[in-house]
Design a protein around this motif. Structure first.
Motif, short mmCIF file in Angstrom:
data_model
loop_
_atom_site.label_atom_id
_atom_site.label_comp_id
_atom_site.label_asym_id
_atom_site.label_seq_id
_atom_site.Cartn_x
_atom_site.Cartn_y
_atom_site.Cartn_z
N GLY A 101 -0.60 19.01 14.07
CA GLY A 101 0.84 18.85 13.94
C GLY A 101 1.27 17.66 13.11
O GLY A 101 2.36 17.11 13.30
N ILE A 102 0.44 17.27 12.13
CA ILE A 102 0.75 16.13 11.27
C ILE A 102 1.03 16.64 9.85
O ILE A 102 0.16 17.26 9.24
N PRO A 103 2.21 16.38 9.30
CA PRO A 103 2.52 16.82 7.94
C PRO A 103 1.63 16.11 6.91
O PRO A 103 1.42 14.90 7.00
N THR A 104 1.13 16.87 5.95
CA THR A 104 0.30 16.29 4.87
C THR A 104 0.77 16.84 3.52
O THR A 104 -0.01 17.47 2.80
N PRO A 105 2.04 16.62 3.16
CA PRO A 105 2.57 17.26 1.95
C PRO A 105 1.90 16.80 0.66
O PRO A 105 1.74 17.61 -0.28
N TYR A 106 1.48 15.54 0.57
CA TYR A 106 0.84 15.07 -0.65
C TYR A 106 -0.54 15.71 -0.82
O TYR A 106 -0.91 16.14 -1.92
N ASN A 107 -1.31 15.76 0.27
CA ASN A 107 -2.63 16.39 0.19
C ASN A 107 -2.51 17.89 -0.08
O ASN A 107 -3.33 18.46 -0.80
N GLN A 108 -1.45 18.52 0.47
CA GLN A 108 -1.24 19.94 0.19
C GLN A 108 -0.92 20.16 -1.28
O GLN A 108 -1.46 21.07 -1.91
N ALA A 109 -0.08 19.30 -1.84
CA ALA A 109 0.33 19.46 -3.24
C ALA A 109 -0.85 19.30 -4.19
O ALA A 109 -1.04 20.11 -5.10
N ASN A 118 -4.99 -0.36 6.39
CA ASN A 118 -4.39 -0.36 5.05
C ASN A 118 -5.23 0.54 4.14
O ASN A 118 -5.92 0.06 3.24
N PRO A 119 -5.18 1.84 4.38
CA PRO A 119 -6.08 2.76 3.67
C PRO A 119 -5.81 2.83 2.17
O PRO A 119 -6.73 3.02 1.38
N GLY A 120 -4.54 2.66 1.77
CA GLY A 120 -4.23 2.71 0.35
C GLY A 120 -4.90 1.60 -0.43
O GLY A 120 -5.46 1.83 -1.51
N GLU A 121 -4.88 0.39 0.12
CA GLU A 121 -5.52 -0.73 -0.57
C GLU A 121 -7.03 -0.55 -0.63
O GLU A 121 -7.67 -0.90 -1.62
N PHE A 122 -7.61 -0.01 0.44
CA PHE A 122 -9.05 0.25 0.43
C PHE A 122 -9.40 1.26 -0.66
O PHE A 122 -10.38 1.07 -1.40
N ALA A 123 -8.61 2.34 -0.76
CA ALA A 123 -8.87 3.36 -1.78
C ALA A 123 -8.74 2.79 -3.19
O ALA A 123 -9.56 3.08 -4.06
N LEU A 124 -7.73 1.96 -3.40
CA LEU A 124 -7.52 1.37 -4.73
C LEU A 124 -8.66 0.43 -5.10
O LEU A 124 -9.12 0.42 -6.25
N LYS A 125 -9.14 -0.34 -4.13
CA LYS A 125 -10.26 -1.24 -4.40
C LYS A 125 -11.51 -0.45 -4.75
O LYS A 125 -12.24 -0.79 -5.69
N ASN A 153 1.00 4.87 -6.42
CA ASN A 153 1.85 5.37 -5.34
C ASN A 153 1.27 6.64 -4.72
O ASN A 153 1.29 6.82 -3.50
N LEU A 154 0.75 7.53 -5.57
CA LEU A 154 0.17 8.77 -5.08
C LEU A 154 -1.10 8.49 -4.27
O LEU A 154 -1.31 9.09 -3.20
N ILE A 155 -1.94 7.60 -4.75
CA ILE A 155 -3.16 7.24 -4.03
C ILE A 155 -2.83 6.70 -2.65
O ILE A 155 -3.45 7.08 -1.65
N ARG A 156 -1.85 5.83 -2.58
CA ARG A 156 -1.45 5.27 -1.29
C ARG A 156 -0.92 6.35 -0.34
O ARG A 156 -1.21 6.34 0.86
N ALA A 157 -0.16 7.29 -0.88
CA ALA A 157 0.40 8.36 -0.05
C ALA A 157 -0.69 9.27 0.50
O ALA A 157 -0.68 9.64 1.69
N LEU A 158 -1.65 9.63 -0.35
CA LEU A 158 -2.76 10.48 0.09
C LEU A 158 -3.59 9.78 1.16
O LEU A 158 -3.96 10.38 2.18
N ALA A 159 -3.88 8.50 0.95
CA ALA A 159 -4.68 7.75 1.92
C ALA A 159 -3.92 7.59 3.24
O ALA A 159 -4.53 7.64 4.32
N GLY A 160 -2.62 7.40 3.16
CA GLY A 160 -1.82 7.24 4.38
C GLY A 160 -1.83 8.49 5.24
O GLY A 160 -1.91 8.40 6.48
#
Length: 324
Positions: free
Chosen positions: A288-296, A242-249, A217-224
């Motif tokens: 102006g795009i929120p990136t809370p997962y990458n910030q965390a 579908n960046p999350g699936e690419f990252a997981l692969k 879930n975290l990987i998908r959020a970061l990629a998104g």
């Protein structure tokens, strides 16, 4: 073709060995004197993906001035060393030298271009990876896709770039050339941004992480978040659908390999978080795009770096006290 490789770590050693095996005149440039002496004495060992072990004799030095002008200077250092590495490599750069960056993250090409000029800079991306076994031995695990994708930094195909492409292909290496390297950089960035920090923070390897739902879930959020930033910058390519699936692969493809950021954390070294997730945060703020997962995850990895810094500081203090 004379190739000077700046940095004899995992990636530099892989390319140094592979290019030497193909007949290129390779010289490694490495700041760690212990590694220089060992490779001078015993050569370089590469554990190949098929399990074989290849020994290569390759020139190595800590002094770029001793190398002379090269046809290609390949930069294989961590992003936070790029500026000092390219300044140190200037004695190897002549009027016709191509400077090829094979590094993770964003900002490296701009840094190199600021020192040598944009007209001689070539961006390179590899999905192949490895792990250190010893100071002069690397386990090369291969990877998905070609060994190298390269393109001119400013989009102009000059004679030096064409000569490099021709020499690599003539040697039988799986190399693709493109006019615009930016989409290729951002494609690899999906995997680096979405998985390297996760491995560093959890200690999980790719084959383990892709089976763990919270990590997935975290990987998908970061990629998104990265995909949103990329599109806002006008960058587009199929994997952004579908960046999350690419990252997981891509992460699953590393199997039991420890990605570079996990290797750095375990060794107590700084990481490349500044060229990866931290860049996405900055670009998100600018657009102006929120990136809370990458910030965390950026904050967390910076915290791990500080822990390692303090640990090293304590060890040095205790060592000095014992000697006193």
């Amino acid at each position: 073709m004379r190739v000077g490789i700046v940095g004899a770590g995992v990636l530099g050693s892989i390319f140094g060995s592979l290019l030497s095996q193909k007949g290129f005149d390779v010289t490694l440039v490495e700041v760690l004197e212990e590694r220089v002496r060992l490779i001078e004495r015993e050569g370089l060992w590469l554990q190949m993906p098929d399990g074989s072990r290849v020994h290569t004799r390759v020139a190595i030095t800590s002094d770029p001035a001793r190398v002379g002008v090269q046809d290609v200077v390949m930069v294989c250092v961590k992003g936070y060393h790029t500026a000092s590495a390219i300044r140190g490599a200037l004695p190897m750069v002549g009027p016709d030298t191509v400077v090829l960056s094979v590094q993770n993250g964003l900002g490296n090409l701009e840094t190199i271009a600021g020192v040598v000029g944009p007209d001689r800079v070539v961006g390179g991306i590899t999905a192949h990876s490895g792990m250190p076994v010893g100071m002069n031995e690397v386990r090369y695990v291969g990877g998905l896709g070609p060994l190298l994708v390269i393109g001119p930094y400013d989009g102009v195909r000059r004679p030096g770039f064409e000569r490099l492409v021709e020499a690599l292909r003539k040697a039988g290496l799986d190399v693709h050339d493109v006019d615009d390297i930016n989409p290729v950089i951002w494609k690899k960035l999906i995997a680096n941004v979405a998985t390297n920090c996760v491995a560093a923070l959890t200690g999980l390897r790719g084959g383990e992480a892709v089976k763990h739902e919270p990590t997935v879930n975290l990987i998908r959020a970061l990629a998104g978040e990265l995909a949103q930033v990329a599109r806002a910058k006008g960058i587009d390519f199929p994997e952004l659908e579908n960046p999350g699936e690419f990252a997981l692969k891509a992460f699953a493809g590393t199997k039991d390999n420890k990605v570079s950021m996990l290797q750095d954390v375990e060794a107590g070294r700084p990481t490349e978080i500044g060229n990866l997730n931290e860049v996405i945060v900055r670009e998100g703020q600018r657009l102006g795009i929120p990136t809370p997962y990458n910030q965390a995850v950026t904050w967390l990895v910076r915290g791990v770096e500080e822990r390692n810094r303090l640990r090293m500081e304590r060890m040095e203090t205790e060592g000095a006290a014992r000697k006193a």
